[in-house]
Structure formats: C-alpha cells, structure tokens
Scaffold this motif. Sequence first.
Motif, short mmCIF file in Angstrom:
data_model
loop_
_atom_site.label_atom_id
_atom_site.label_comp_id
_atom_site.label_asym_id
_atom_site.label_seq_id
_atom_site.Cartn_x
_atom_site.Cartn_y
_atom_site.Cartn_z
N LEU A 169 7.77 -5.72 4.00
CA LEU A 169 6.35 -5.47 4.74
C LEU A 169 5.26 -5.70 3.72
N LEU B 186 2.47 -8.47 3.63
CA LEU B 186 1.02 -8.34 3.94
C LEU B 186 0.33 -8.90 2.59
N VAL C 251 -6.79 -1.57 3.94
CA VAL C 251 -5.53 -1.20 3.21
C VAL C 251 -5.78 -0.22 1.80
N SER D 187 -7.12 3.12 2.39
CA SER D 187 -5.99 4.14 2.76
C SER D 187 -5.36 4.84 1.59
N MET D 188 -5.55 4.22 0.27
CA MET D 188 -5.46 5.14 -0.86
C MET D 188 -6.10 6.36 -1.10
N ILE E 23 9.48 5.68 8.54
CA ILE E 23 8.13 4.96 9.41
C ILE E 23 6.92 5.44 8.86
N PRO E 24 6.60 6.76 8.63
CA PRO E 24 5.18 6.87 8.01
C PRO E 24 5.09 6.33 6.51
N SER E 25 6.05 5.86 5.86
CA SER E 25 5.75 5.69 4.38
C SER E 25 6.21 4.17 4.06
N MET E 26 5.93 3.38 5.20
CA MET E 26 6.41 1.92 4.87
C MET E 26 5.37 0.92 4.08
N ILE E 27 4.23 1.64 3.90
CA ILE E 27 3.18 0.58 3.26
C ILE E 27 2.32 1.53 2.06
N MET F 135 1.29 -11.92 10.59
CA MET F 135 2.01 -11.42 9.06
C MET F 135 1.24 -10.10 9.00
N SER F 136 0.18 -10.14 9.06
CA SER F 136 -0.87 -8.99 8.61
C SER F 136 -1.23 -8.16 9.64
N ILE G 250 0.80 -4.82 10.46
CA ILE G 250 0.90 -3.76 9.40
C ILE G 250 -0.39 -3.34 9.32
N VAL G 251 -1.64 -3.65 9.38
CA VAL G 251 -2.84 -3.12 9.32
C VAL G 251 -3.00 -2.35 10.32
N TYR H 251 -0.60 -0.61 11.88
CA TYR H 251 0.33 0.58 11.30
C TYR H 251 -0.51 1.17 10.37
N VAL H 252 -1.21 0.66 9.34
CA VAL H 252 -2.11 1.49 8.30
C VAL H 252 -3.05 2.32 8.99
N PHE I 124 -1.42 5.36 10.87
CA PHE I 124 -0.96 6.38 9.88
C PHE I 124 -1.83 6.95 9.05
N THR I 125 -3.02 6.35 8.90
CA THR I 125 -3.93 6.83 7.92
C THR I 125 -5.37 7.37 8.61
N TYR I 126 -6.01 6.30 9.18
CA TYR I 126 -7.21 6.78 9.69
C TYR I 126 -7.20 7.61 10.96
#
Lengths: 311, 309
Positions: free
Chosen positions: A102, A106, A125, A128-129, A156-160, B25-26, B29-30, B32-33, B36-38
């Motif tokens: 993944l 990306l 992305v 998110s760091m 799942i929670p840590s895929m990226i 492709m993106s 995933i975005v 998903y981010v 799980f983050t915001y």
Amino acid sequence: MTLRLGGKLYLSTRSYLAEAGFSVYKAVVLTAIVLITLYPFWNTLVISLNQAVDTTRGGIYLWPRIWTFQNYKSIWVTANIPNALFISVARAVSSTILNLFLTTMLAYALSRREFVLRRPFTMIVLLSMYVNAGLFPNYFLIRSLHLNGTFWVYIIPSMISAFNFIVIRTFIKTIPDSIFESARIDGTGDFRIFRSFVLPLCKPVLATVALFVAVGAWNAWFDTLLYNSNKPELFTLQYQLMALLQQSMNQSRSAADINTAGMAANIIASTVTPISIRAAGTIFATAPILMVYPFLQKYFVVGLNVGSIKE
Amino acid sequence: MPSAVLRKSPGFWKSLMTQRQLLWMSLPIVLYVILFTYVPLAGWTMAFQDFKPAKGFASLWVGVKWFKYLFSDELFTMVMRNTLAMSFINLVFGFAFAIGLAITLNEVKAKRLKRFAQTISYLPHFLSWVVVAGLVSTMLASDGVFNIVLGWLGLAKEPKLWLGEPKAFWWIVGFTNVWKEVGWNTIIYLAAMSAIDPALYEAAEIDGCGRLSKIRNITLPGIKPTIIVLLIMNLGWIMESGFEIQYLLRNGMNADYSQSIDIYVVNYGMRQGNYSLATAGGMFKSVVNILLLLTANWVSGKLGEEKLV
C-alpha cells in the motif's frame, strides 16, 4: 630517540604518550560497548538455564550452576508459546506485506507530477505524522469499527506510515522518468507500471522498509493489552512476555515487604520462579531477532542513507 | 518536467478522468489515513463532556471542567514533572553519549574492529521495550550484576532493589534509553563526519595539531549543523518521555517518580473509566506537542537550517 606506534613515528615523548593514552581509551570504549551491550543477554540466558530455586540463592552471572530446561518447558505451556509465536509471526508477515504494497502504491501515485490531486493528498499523508488524537479517541474508533477482539486490530490501524511513505517516495523519485514515460506512451496503465516497473525497481528500499515494519510489528504489545486482553488465543509473544514481566515485578515488590523466610517457603513450593520465568520469556522473545540480525545488517546499513533524509 | 509544462492544462475534471488509475491507487489509501488519523480528532469532544460510553457523543457537555480539574490536580503536576524530567535526561544523555561514541568510533582506524563494535551496538535498537525491561530488571535485581559491580567499585555497601528506589527511576530510564539507542544514534553523526574533507585533518597534522585539537577544531564543527537540527527537532518532542519503559518498570514503590503523562492517561481511562479526563490529558499533550513542533520548525527556519515540516 625514536618512538613508534601503529607504524607512525613520534618526535616527542609527550605526543607518543598522548597517542598511546588515546589508543588505550579507544580500546576501553570499544570493549565496554560490546560487553555492556551483550552481557545482559548472556546473564539472562544463563539464569533461564539455571534451576529456578537455585537461582534465588544468587550468584548466577556467567554460567548456570544447575542446568535445566524446566523454565522453558514451563512457559511453553503456561504462556502458550506455540500459539503466541504463530500470532506474532502472522502479524509481522501480514503487516509487512500490506504496508509495503500500500505504501509503495501510494508513493508511486503521489510521485507522478501530473496527478492533479498530488498536493492535497501528499499534505494529508505527511501531516498525519504530526497529528495524534490520543489514546482514547483512537480506542473508540477501533471499537466502533468492531476491530477490537480480532486479529485485524494488529494489522489495519497501522498499514501506512508517513515516514515510510517519505522514504519510498524519495527512492521512486530517483528512478529516471523516462522508464515510466516510454511505458506510458505504449499505453501501459499505471497499475501495470506499478506492478511491472516500480515494485521490482524499489526492491532495495523495500527490503529496508520491510525490516523496520517487521521489527515494529514483532515488538508491539500495547495494542494487545488495549484491545485483545480478553482473547488469550490472540496474545502475541511480546504480550505474553509483558505479562510474565509484570508478574515478576509484583513478586519483587512483595519480596521487599515480606520477610525472607516466608518468601523462601513460598518459592520452594513451586519449581519455577517469576525471575526464572521472566528470563526464559525474555530469551524466547529475543531469539528470533538475534537469529535474523546477522542477515539483516546489510539492509539497514543501505537504508540508512535513505532514512537520514528526514531524521 | 518539460512535458508537463508544454502540455496545455486541460481542466481539473478532465485530467482526473485520464488519471483514473492514479486516483484508484491513492484515494482509498488517503481515505484510510483520514479515517484513522483525522477522524479520531472528533473524539476530543469527549474532553468537554461527562463522557459515558453508553450515551456516546450525546453525553452531557461540561465545558472546560476537566481541564480545570487537570491543572488543579496535584497528581497531574507530579506527572508533568516526571515527564519533563525524564525527557530532559533522555535528551541530554542521548546527545552526549551518542556524540561521544561517534567521535571515538570515528578515530578507530581498524576497520573490522570498528564494524564489529558498531554492529553489536545497533542490536538493542531492534529489541522491544518488553525485552529491554526484562533485561533491565534482571540486571538491577538485588542480587543482580549492577549491585555486584557497585560493590567491586566500593560505591555501595549493601545491595539495593534499584527499581524500588523512587529517586533512581529517572536515571534508570535515562541509562536504559542510552543502552538501547546509543549505537543507533551514532549513525547519523558518523555519516556527517564521513562528509568532512580529509584534507582538513592532513593540514592540521602538518601544523602539529594533536588528536584532541583536531576533534575540537575539525570534527565538532563538522557535525555542528547535524547536532543543531537534531536538537531542535528533539526539543519539539519534549512532552514525550517515552511510555513503554515507564509502564513496564513502574511499581508501587517508584510510582511517584515513574508515572508519566501517558501513564496518567491510561490509568484514568482504563482503570477508572474516566475517558473525559484521560482525553483532556492526552489533548493537552498533543496541543503542546504541535505548538512546540511549530516553534522548533520556525526556529530552524530562522537559523537557516532546513525546515522540518
């Protein structure tokens, strides 16, 4: 008078002594770093191989006094090591594969300059760091997704990870554009380019990233405590070791309170002690890393140059 | 590059249509981010409520009650003290030992010996904190090696249960961090040192400079930019004293010195079910972190160093 050291000629006694002193200092530091790093493992190993009650008499530092495999046998059953090993390996392997696939996909998409959503997506992305809602907001998200109590909460929670994203994207940018350009002119779609060009070309950086993802997944334990603590069949090796460690902490606390006689009677009743169990567990959890470590060196040394970009 | 410039930009949606594959492709995933983050940031509302899991976000709103509670809680003051003290010790030790070791390694001419020592010193970086805590508690046991060595050196008359000494806890955490990370942290300094022009050393040698003066006048200035960037970056993480090692080594005896802000959050949330207070504590930490990071970034920019964010 001529003084020689390491093939060099010294003109004065003073500079000769300074140089000799420096050599001694270097030798001491190198020896110290090797000994201080390795000795705790050795000490733990010999304790784990020594008969448990005998260990409480002290003095097990360099070699076992009474050899036994009882400590290992005991945790093999009580900590359900076969199952824990299986869960830990399954977790590390699936986490690594999904992460690499993944993140690279990306990174490739967001390395294409013409992609109109490149900037906003990259921002989301990268930020998110630095964004972390904290333990309980994340906890309630996991709960509302019904991931708690399942194996998937490990994956799942840590895929990226934004950091790995940066590392891989930086690498992709070093690949000459012409490779993609000519493929594109031939009408090759981006999925095909990703699969047949990007993934194979990224092998060196992926090996390094894989190492770090796998080690991270292997070493994690807090998510088990948080989400799966009532599911013994999903306990990982690190979680089992954590439980053993906490037991021994409680024991040493009570050891300070209770008088020694009561304590000793308590210990003799059983053939294993929390201290010996802890030692055996520590060795179980370390051994896999020690075994693969010599083979992994070349990867992390190569990858460091890439990693140093952001660190 | 040229192709992107020459091509007449054909409008957003039209481009997006031709870039469908990149989008596929993106985008997932975005999303998903974001999820799980915001999305969890919405959970910060819990800090302003009397949150009851059964009621969810329909719980009673209480304004800044929990923040007031936090700042008047003596336990929180203590926890902040521990967090800052431990991260300060970690910071100073982390830098001092890594730079010292890197300088020493840099002076070692025997390549294979150096390589061997380095390989060994990286090893603990790959171990989990659980393993490290296991090793540390074995070393520090009352009949452990640490007590024996102290005895040899004549520094202690009686063996002590070091993890039961509250005042020793910060230093245990500090040295444990050094043990785990010092080798790994030398890498970046050694990389910076390898970029120093060898001609500088040769010139110094001709001028009759000794080892120490070469280190002081060439090596240290050579790695100064690296040190400054890392220092600024680390100052941005001063609220993070680490969580796992404290969680694993803490016990009833050292609780007053081992409890960090993260453990405070876990205790209130998990043990007492007070998610609102736990979230307020976590939120306070996150906000301070972000402010510190932005400040660090700004300072870094001012100093002409590369911006971090």
